[in-house]
Design an enzyme around this catalytic site. Structure first.
Site, PDB file in Angstrom:
ATOM      1  N   ASP A  95       0.125 -12.077  68.645  1.00  0.00           N
ATOM      2  CA  ASP A  95      -1.137 -12.169  69.157  1.00  0.00           C
ATOM      3  C   ASP A  95      -1.017 -11.368  70.548  1.00  0.00           C
ATOM      4  O   ASP A  95       0.013 -11.215  71.261  1.00  0.00           O
ATOM      5  CB  ASP A  95      -1.899 -13.310  69.415  1.00  0.00           C
ATOM      6  CG  ASP A  95      -1.204 -14.196  70.183  1.00  0.00           C
ATOM      7  OD1 ASP A  95      -0.463 -14.116  70.812  1.00  0.00           O
ATOM      8  OD2 ASP A  95      -1.620 -15.489  69.963  1.00  0.00           O
ATOM      9  N   ASP A 269      -4.281 -17.290  60.195  1.00  0.00           N
ATOM     10  CA  ASP A 269      -3.327 -18.190  60.803  1.00  0.00           C
ATOM     11  C   ASP A 269      -3.789 -19.422  61.414  1.00  0.00           C
ATOM     12  O   ASP A 269      -5.066 -19.498  61.772  1.00  0.00           O
ATOM     13  CB  ASP A 269      -2.459 -17.268  62.003  1.00  0.00           C
ATOM     14  CG  ASP A 269      -3.340 -17.328  63.183  1.00  0.00           C
ATOM     15  OD1 ASP A 269      -3.084 -18.183  64.315  1.00  0.00           O
ATOM     16  OD2 ASP A 269      -4.313 -16.536  63.333  1.00  0.00           O
ATOM     17  N   CYS A 307       3.219 -32.028  44.084  1.00  0.00           N
ATOM     18  CA  CYS A 307       3.771 -31.012  44.900  1.00  0.00           C
ATOM     19  C   CYS A 307       5.273 -31.077  44.536  1.00  0.00           C
ATOM     20  O   CYS A 307       5.761 -32.167  44.346  1.00  0.00           O
ATOM     21  CB  CYS A 307       3.492 -31.537  46.218  1.00  0.00           C
ATOM     22  SG  CYS A 307       4.163 -30.447  47.496  1.00  0.00           S
ATOM     23  N   CYS A 309       7.328 -29.701  47.144  1.00  0.00           N
ATOM     24  CA  CYS A 309       8.094 -29.212  48.360  1.00  0.00           C
ATOM     25  C   CYS A 309       9.247 -30.269  48.353  1.00  0.00           C
ATOM     26  O   CYS A 309       9.391 -31.239  47.993  1.00  0.00           O
ATOM     27  CB  CYS A 309       6.986 -29.319  49.408  1.00  0.00           C
ATOM     28  SG  CYS A 309       6.942 -31.016  50.052  1.00  0.00           S
ATOM     29  N   CYS A 312       8.389 -33.905  49.155  1.00  0.00           N
ATOM     30  CA  CYS A 312       7.825 -34.885  47.999  1.00  0.00           C
ATOM     31  C   CYS A 312       8.852 -34.902  46.906  1.00  0.00           C
ATOM     32  O   CYS A 312       8.966 -35.527  46.011  1.00  0.00           O
ATOM     33  CB  CYS A 312       6.605 -33.878  47.336  1.00  0.00           C
ATOM     34  SG  CYS A 312       5.067 -34.046  48.362  1.00  0.00           S
ATOM     35  N   HIS A 338       5.882 -30.283  54.400  1.00  0.00           N
ATOM     36  CA  HIS A 338       5.023 -30.700  53.470  1.00  0.00           C
ATOM     37  C   HIS A 338       3.673 -29.914  53.570  1.00  0.00           C
ATOM     38  O   HIS A 338       2.925 -29.087  52.788  1.00  0.00           O
ATOM     39  CB  HIS A 338       4.568 -32.123  53.120  1.00  0.00           C
ATOM     40  CG  HIS A 338       3.324 -32.272  52.132  1.00  0.00           C
ATOM     41  ND1 HIS A 338       3.536 -32.258  50.811  1.00  0.00           N
ATOM     42  CD2 HIS A 338       2.002 -32.571  52.315  1.00  0.00           C
ATOM     43  CE1 HIS A 338       2.505 -32.461  50.147  1.00  0.00           C
ATOM     44  NE2 HIS A 338       1.318 -32.446  51.076  1.00  0.00           N
TER      45      HIS A 338
END
Length: 381
Positions: A95, A269, A307, A309, A312, A338
């Site tokens: 930015d 974002d 999930c 990930c 998990c 996660h």
């Protein structure tokens, strides 16, 4: 067409404004719509670049203002640029620092040349104008960079906002002239106008005439209601160029991602997933779960049984809760991994729904499971 960026629109969803596309940059391609994890200080908090890649993150965002103050853009340039400095070989967006100047800086004075203000760190006097901001971003070396703008409050008075957008347009013109690396870095324009429809549309017209490679919608998700935010998007997105990326700045709750995509946004974002993770709040396929709560002390299931990930696959709610309650850093790493995985994979599911022309069905099903309603949810995340 910018040499630093190529946008390809692959498909428009039949029943909505949603777009399936691809952005090509010097450091790789990005499938859109996309959520960008935020790495303010050249790092996504508590998460390594390797972990971000494992969850299929294709682009991250870093902050010009903070990196200018620490460690300094000259040091980052000396290190070989932001990609080399932080060991991230995929696309990066920075930015302009404008939002931080207007939200964090003390005793600011807005002049035609730029903004005089004091550092939020030590109170020293600083100055940032469009030439300085673009120069810093050139040194940082991100693939996509932002124009320097003023972000007026959503409810600021009309006359002030009218003058503000005119000045932001002049700053954008100066930034374009100051940009030293147009073949390597795509400079986006930022559309402002607070809550005023005519000023929003006027500023969009003025900025689009400058022919930036992409456009960001600024000044939303700063305290206005969700209905107000969606209202601005409803009239603004249809006038934005179809052949360029559209970026909604600072938005990351699941409902806002879906609603933004429905209206035609390509990029998002937000610090939300890592910020709430540090407080033990996680996003799951069945809604928000605060893993620090006492009822999970003996719960040996993963945070989200649907999930895959890293967290998990390997750890239980009971274990993650224990880590958070004892202030172990590994706990907030696990919740951060996660939540970021959840949002990057939510965007993949959204892209597939667009591909199948089923985004509204996906929206209704997701909202019912996550928020318990088919209408716009009242919960924040």
């Amino acid at each position: 067409m910018s040499k630093a960026l190529k946008y390809t629109l692959h498909k428009k969803e039949k029943h909505t404004g949603a777009r399936l596309g691809e952005i090509e940059t010097p450091h790789g391609k990005i499938q859109t719509p996309v959520f960008m994890p935020v790495g303010t200080q050249a790092t996504v908090k508590a998460v390594s670049p390797e972990e971000l890649k494992a969850m299929s993150a294709e682009i991250i965002l870093s902050n010009t203002y903070h990196l200018w103050l620490r460690p300094g853009d000259d040091l980052v340039k000396e290190a070989g640029g932001l990609h080399q400095f932080m060991n991230w070989d995929r696309p990066i967006l920075t930015d302009s620092g404008g939002f931080q100047v207007f939200s964090l800086a003390k005793l600011r004075q807005i002049k035609e040349e730029g903004v005089h203000f004091r550092s939020h760190l030590d109170g020293r006097k600083l100055f940032l104008g469009p030439e300085e901001a673009i120069g810093i971003e050139n040194n940082l070396g991100a693939d996509i960079i932002m124009s320097f703008d003023e972000c007026p409050d959503y409810n600021h008075d009309y006359d002030y906002v009218k003058k503000s957008i005119a000045r932001t347009t002049r700053w954008a013109e100066r930034g374009l002239k100051a940009h030293k690396r147009p073949d390597e870095q795509a400079l986006f324009g930022i559309l402002q106008g607070a809550g005023y429809k005519d000023l929003r549309l006027q500023h969009a017209k003025d900025m689009i005439s400058l022919d930036f490679p992409g456009y960001s919608i600024g000044g939303l998700s700063v305290g206005e209601s969700k209905e107000e935010m969606y209202g601005v998007m409803d009239y603004l997105l249809p006038v934005m160029p179809e052949n360029k990326p559209r970026y909604l700045m600072g938005v990351g709750s699941p409902d806002a991602l879906i609603e933004g995509v429905i209206r035609g946004v390509d990029m998002f974002d937000c610090v939300l997933p890592t910020r709430i993770a540090r407080n033990g709040t996680t996003m799951t396929s069945n809604g928000r779960l605060v893993v620090k709560n006492a009822k999970y002390a003996r719960d040996f299931r993963p945070i989200d049984e649907h999930c895959d990930c890293y967290t998990c696959r390997n750890y239980t709610r009971a274990y993650v809760r224990h880590l958070l309650k004892t202030d172990e850093t590994f706990g907030l790493r696990l919740t951060s991994i996660h939540n970021l995985h959840f949002l990057t994979h939510l965007m993949a599911d959204i892209r597939e729904a667009i591909r199948q022309d089923q985004l509204m069905e996906f929206r209704d099903d997701f909202f019912m499971r996550y928020y318990g309603t088919k209408g716009l949810p009242t919960k924040n995340f």
